[in-house]
Design a protein around this motif. Structure first.
Motif, PDB file in Angstrom:
ATOM      1  N   ASN A  82     -55.530  63.875  74.096  1.00  0.00           N
ATOM      2  CA  ASN A  82     -54.980  65.113  73.573  1.00  0.00           C
ATOM      3  C   ASN A  82     -53.606  65.407  74.185  1.00  0.00           C
ATOM      4  N   LYS A  83     -52.878  66.284  73.537  1.00  0.00           N
ATOM      5  CA  LYS A  83     -51.553  66.748  73.954  1.00  0.00           C
ATOM      6  C   LYS A  83     -50.515  65.628  73.928  1.00  0.00           C
ATOM      7  N   VAL A  84     -50.624  64.791  72.901  1.00  0.00           N
ATOM      8  CA  VAL A  84     -49.719  63.658  72.768  1.00  0.00           C
ATOM      9  C   VAL A  84     -48.276  64.111  72.593  1.00  0.00           C
ATOM     10  N   ASP A  85     -48.062  65.276  72.016  1.00  0.00           N
ATOM     11  CA  ASP A  85     -46.708  65.782  71.820  1.00  0.00           C
ATOM     12  C   ASP A  85     -46.017  66.078  73.150  1.00  0.00           C
ATOM     13  N   VAL A  86     -46.736  66.699  74.064  1.00  0.00           N
ATOM     14  CA  VAL A  86     -46.178  67.011  75.382  1.00  0.00           C
ATOM     15  C   VAL A  86     -45.979  65.725  76.184  1.00  0.00           C
ATOM     16  N   PHE A  87     -46.948  64.809  76.063  1.00  0.00           N
ATOM     17  CA  PHE A  87     -46.843  63.515  76.725  1.00  0.00           C
ATOM     18  C   PHE A  87     -45.578  62.781  76.281  1.00  0.00           C
ATOM     19  N   LYS A  88     -45.370  62.731  74.987  1.00  0.00           N
ATOM     20  CA  LYS A  88     -44.205  62.028  74.439  1.00  0.00           C
ATOM     21  C   LYS A  88     -42.907  62.676  74.908  1.00  0.00           C
ATOM     22  N   ASP A  89     -42.868  63.991  74.936  1.00  0.00           N
ATOM     23  CA  ASP A  89     -41.677  64.697  75.401  1.00  0.00           C
ATOM     24  C   ASP A  89     -41.380  64.373  76.863  1.00  0.00           C
ATOM     25  N   LYS A  90     -42.394  64.404  77.690  1.00  0.00           N
ATOM     26  CA  LYS A  90     -42.202  64.096  79.120  1.00  0.00           C
ATOM     27  C   LYS A  90     -41.694  62.672  79.310  1.00  0.00           C
TER      28      LYS A  90
END
Length: 169
Positions: A82-90
């Motif tokens: 989960n939270k792949v969007d935040v992971f990708k941004d980081k």
């Protein structure tokens, strides 16, 4: 506890929580269960939990411990990253590599999202085998969450039908 229906099948969902205090109660809830859905917030790879431990490392250890306990019961496990969007941004925009904690020396210092996701998936497969069903989602995207739930439900139904057929043979 919540019951949902999908394709004329009912699913009883029980969120037993992932916090440390809840883990001692997990096993008592696994009686009669055929599938466990394990959700990991992958954006926490560079963060520490309340005890000061790396959050991703803790998730891997909890996953391994759970798999070790449920293998004897033949309970299927589905992993949701989960939270792949935040992971990708980081990873890609903030340039925070997977081994920023120093705890994952085999993680390449890459900003390549697909390569990083492959590495993450492999860390969990190392504890569950190649047959592990993995889904990737962003919890704030309702359409994506609904699609993931449908995919998970389809997989559970398919496995249940296969089990019934194998029992008849």
């Amino acid at each position: 506890t919540e019951t949902i229906s999908f394709q004329r099948q009912s699913f009883k969902l029980l969120d037993i929580g992932g916090s440390y205090g809840n883990r001692v109660h997990w096993m008592q809830h696994l009686r009669g269960v055929n599938t466990v859905i394990f959700v990991v917030a992958i954006d926490e790879y560079d963060q520490k939990n309340v005890d000061g431990d790396n959050s991703l490392l803790e998730s891997l250890e909890v996953f391994e411990g759970m798999r070790r306990n449920i293998e004897i019961n033949n309970i299927n496990t589905i992993l949701i990253l989960n939270k792949v969007d935040v992971f990708k941004d980081k990873l890609c925009n903030q340039h925070i590599n997977l081994n920023v904690s120093g705890l994952f020396p085999d993680a390449r210092a890459t900003e390549d999202f697909d390569e990083a996701m492959d590495w993450l998936k492999q860390q969990f497969r190392n504890h569950a085998g190649e047959g592990l069903e993995i889904h990737i989602t962003t919890a704030i995207n309702n359409k994506e969450v609904q699609q993931t739930i449908k995919e998970v439900a389809r997989g559970i139904i398919k496995r249940q039908k296969a089990l019934k057929w194998s029992a008849l043979l």
